[in-house]
Design an enzyme around this catalytic site. Sequence first.
Site, PDB file in Angstrom:
ATOM      1  N   LYS A  20      57.542  74.972  23.948  1.00  0.00           N
ATOM      2  CA  LYS A  20      57.784  76.383  24.264  1.00  0.00           C
ATOM      3  C   LYS A  20      56.868  77.290  23.449  1.00  0.00           C
ATOM      4  CE  LYS A  20      62.008  77.363  25.334  1.00  0.00           C
ATOM      5  NZ  LYS A  20      63.441  77.571  25.241  1.00  0.00           N
TER       6      LYS A  20
ATOM      7  N   ARG B  29      65.471  80.544  20.080  1.00  0.00           N
ATOM      8  CA  ARG B  29      65.520  79.399  21.014  1.00  0.00           C
ATOM      9  C   ARG B  29      64.844  78.187  20.403  1.00  0.00           C
ATOM     10  NH1 ARG B  29      65.328  81.478  26.742  1.00  0.00           N
ATOM     11  NH2 ARG B  29      65.369  83.726  26.632  1.00  0.00           N
TER      12      ARG B  29
ATOM     13  N   GLY C 229      68.623  72.017  28.450  1.00  0.00           N
ATOM     14  CA  GLY C 229      70.048  72.151  28.167  1.00  0.00           C
ATOM     15  C   GLY C 229      70.538  71.398  26.949  1.00  0.00           C
TER      16      GLY C 229
ATOM     17  N   MET D  86      69.336  71.576  23.752  1.00  0.00           N
ATOM     18  CA  MET D  86      69.220  72.264  22.471  1.00  0.00           C
ATOM     19  C   MET D  86      69.800  73.666  22.605  1.00  0.00           C
ATOM     20  SD  MET D  86      67.515  69.935  20.759  1.00  0.00           S
ATOM     21  CE  MET D  86      66.760  70.840  19.443  1.00  0.00           C
TER      22      MET D  86
ATOM     23  N   ARG E 247      56.643  75.751  31.399  1.00  0.00           N
ATOM     24  CA  ARG E 247      56.516  74.337  31.009  1.00  0.00           C
ATOM     25  C   ARG E 247      56.294  73.527  32.278  1.00  0.00           C
ATOM     26  NH1 ARG E 247      62.870  73.704  29.259  1.00  0.00           N
ATOM     27  NH2 ARG E 247      63.792  74.163  31.274  1.00  0.00           N
TER      28      ARG E 247
ATOM     29  N   HIS F  66      72.126  73.454  34.850  1.00  0.00           N
ATOM     30  CA  HIS F  66      72.011  72.288  33.964  1.00  0.00           C
ATOM     31  C   HIS F  66      72.191  70.990  34.755  1.00  0.00           C
ATOM     32  CE1 HIS F  66      73.904  69.215  31.325  1.00  0.00           C
ATOM     33  NE2 HIS F  66      72.916  69.574  30.529  1.00  0.00           N
TER      34      HIS F  66
ATOM     35  N   SER G  89      54.112  31.219  30.559  1.00  0.00           N
ATOM     36  CA  SER G  89      54.822  32.406  31.026  1.00  0.00           C
ATOM     37  C   SER G  89      55.814  32.771  29.929  1.00  0.00           C
ATOM     38  CB  SER G  89      55.560  32.101  32.328  1.00  0.00           C
ATOM     39  OG  SER G  89      56.261  33.247  32.740  1.00  0.00           O
TER      40      SER G  89
ATOM     41  N   CYS H  48      57.639  37.002  32.283  1.00  0.00           N
ATOM     42  CA  CYS H  48      58.607  37.033  33.389  1.00  0.00           C
ATOM     43  C   CYS H  48      60.006  37.469  32.958  1.00  0.00           C
ATOM     44  CB  CYS H  48      58.676  35.672  34.080  1.00  0.00           C
ATOM     45  SG  CYS H  48      59.275  34.384  32.975  1.00  0.00           S
TER      46      CYS H  48
ATOM     47  N   TYR I  21      49.156  38.590  34.159  1.00  0.00           N
ATOM     48  CA  TYR I  21      50.105  39.196  35.101  1.00  0.00           C
ATOM     49  C   TYR I  21      51.420  39.511  34.405  1.00  0.00           C
ATOM     50  CZ  TYR I  21      52.577  34.695  35.390  1.00  0.00           C
ATOM     51  OH  TYR I  21      53.287  33.570  35.096  1.00  0.00           O
TER      52      TYR I  21
END
Length: 886
Positions: free
Chosen positions: A26, A96, A105, A107, A352, A468, A777, A843, A863
């Site tokens: 912010k 804030r 919502g 904080m 934001r 919210h 694996s 895996c 992989y």
Amino acid sequence: MTKLILNFNSKQSKSIKNPKNFLGGKGANLSEMGRMGLPVPPGFTISTKVCEIFYKHKKKLNNNLISQIKKELKIIEKDVSKKFGDLKNPLLLSVRSGARVSMPGMMDTILNLGLNDKTVNALAVKTSNGRFAKDSYRRFIQMYGNVVMGVESYHFEELIENYKLTKGVLLDTDLDENDWDGLIEDFKRTVKEKTKKEFPQDVFQQLFGAISAVFLSWESNRAKVYRKLNQIPAEWGTAVNVQSMVFGNMGDDCATGVVFTRNPSDGSNEIYGEYLINAQGEDVVAGTRTPQYITKKARKNAKVEEPSMEESLPKVFNELKKILKKLEKHYKDMQDVEFTVENNKLWMLQTRSGKRTAKSAVKIAVDMVKEKLISKKEAVLRIDPNSLDTLLHPTLDEKSTINVIANGLPASPGAASGKVVFTSEEAERLTSMMQDTILVRVETSPEDIQGMHAAKGILTARGGMTSHAAVVARGMGRPCVSGSSEIDINYEMKTFKTSSMEIKEGDIITIDGSTGRIISGSVATVKPEISGDFSKIMTWADSFRKLNIRTNSETPKDTKTAKDFGAEGIGLCRTEHMFFDEERILSVREMILSKTKEDRSTALIKLLPHQKKDFIEIFKIMSGLPVTVRLLDPPLHEFLPRTDKEINEVANIVNLPLKEVESRIDELYEQNPMLGHRGCRLGISFPEIYEMQCRAIFEALAELKKEKIKSAFPEIMIPLVSTEAEIKIMKDLVIRIASEVQKEHKLKIEFMVGTMIELPRAAIKAKDIAKHAEFFSFGTNDLTQTTFGISRDDSGKFLNDYLDNKIFSIDPFISIDDGVGDLIKIAVEKGKSQNKNIKLGICGEHGGDPNSILFCSKAGLNYVSCSPYRVPVARLAAAQAELKNK
């Protein structure tokens, strides 16, 4: 040296390397909007570094920080020609939070700070608006009383509701100055009753109390839960923004609103948002009043009468529209903007990157590439892989009988059915018992975060599309219907009523977050249609990634689903899952309870055709792709009968006395089966089991070859190996059976033999094991269990304590732990030193986790393998890993 507190206009903020890390999201964006020449109320940011100092200093602001804050306050006073605590022209402030990533919502925020019994009169005189001044003061007491002094907000809400009932009015805006005067006294009395303290009149005491409260909210339960769910490190801390107040509640030429530069639900390129005339920002997001639409088009589509901002404040709307365009172009992303209009002047309070659904994230990314705002690489990096889950799950089947009992706003897409619950605690309790729930609230508050995560869907009676409930549900991928004024909730009776029926806690309802429908009972769902934009993102992702993506699957249905989602093979086919079919389990039990090899072989012969049939189907679907088949892994007791009926049934089949069967079951019982007679240990004790499985695999391949059907490429995996001797004995068995089948069918079959690395010793002795294994694996579920000595099934009882005490930053069964990672790296290095062509994959459940995929990419694996619905998640995460590694 960098100052710890920076004015929004400070030149120093421009030179900070990572402004969001220091000033919070912010603060960094307010400073940047100021530099862009946008109308931002003057203010300053207390950095995240101060949050760190605050917690080290016994949760107190030290004298040095207090004098710096007072110094910065003087600059604001000069900028706005008002004085803090002044009895003629008082400066009022908003305080804030502002963490480096958006936590909607979670904080705390305090508005109208600086009002007391005296300054409220000065404000009334200065603005010639007594009602506005008193309304602002009661809001301040309400917020400060709740956030700083810990008075539950419902105490204040009840007082207002009762007052309105007595007066016979519906809205807060119907109350006049005298009404607020009475309520201010009631509010102060409530604070005194609940806290045994007077409401503070010293404006500096108010300011330092508010700043401390925002820092303390970083460690509130709801913030901790949100951080845990979103993997946000606790050490980041929050910044605090102190800003001169601008007022949306001074009259009908004032307003406040929240607006997105594009639609966060479906991604369409149109302004999306809500506003309220004569209100403050909290009214919009808290859902205490139902807001109006920003654009005329949205109002008409919703078929509502209240004028849109485009119609009621046309000049300001046009100015806002231009600013939204400018912001999106500057940040190259969809923006979520908060604004206030004070006497027809527009002020920007925040921008934001907007939270969005997965569907909208994909569309926005593809559209922005078309608009030449971002590159394909940026588009791929922008989408949270985990969010894709929500795109790939079913929606309501419109052909079903649908009994709509009420409607609300379509706040977060998707459909969910479950038992109605009215509290977060009940949602968590039923979820822990594997029951689906729909959390029903008048409006959600940040305290409901755990219940919202536990529930399958969320329904609220109040609040708009930017409330919210809506924002948090979209971020979590939970379906949500908000602002349903057609339902009347009674928490005490645990019911809600619609015009046609009463629903009690425990009754099943369905919500459709895409249309806003609330439906009685459970409704069938249909498989989602994957959009062209989704396919485009996946194609771009595939062009950047190097890791192959496989799936964990042993049924034709899952295999087909995974292949449709882009799986490039099967990384784990668990043969034991094929045994639990009703028809087969009796033969499995007969085999286990047999006392001689001959009896066992008889039972195995019955199982052979079933296993062969399964492999034929899977090998056909995965035509031309690798399929890793893991031979039987779990301990035999998992297949044993449990009930008296099952035990009797087996005794009849194996033709043994009941006592003998019961005695055999007792014999097979193990104290610690996870470390017991399982994996290749079964193959050593009962080689005939592995022989049958190998024969089923090779005969399936032979049959497909004879029929000239292109088959998958089999990789036979020996589980739970820890020594070189085990893999050698088992590999010889596989090769012997393969030779027999090849001889019988007079054909050649190509295959590989490898092992699962799931024990620390296997990782350490990987060089010896690699003499006989053509692939490794990594079974990271068991490798994590055996590295930590933690049972995954029992860890839930204490893992939260470890997370709360910061022993773990994340559950090691969700993301690969660095110690487990070190073992994988050792095995990779040693395996490659023995066999440079060894194939390497993973895996465990970690195969679908983006952070673990980043690790696998860096570790040099070929992989990852994950569950079918996680395949697109893994494809995208693998592309991001490659782009981040460059």
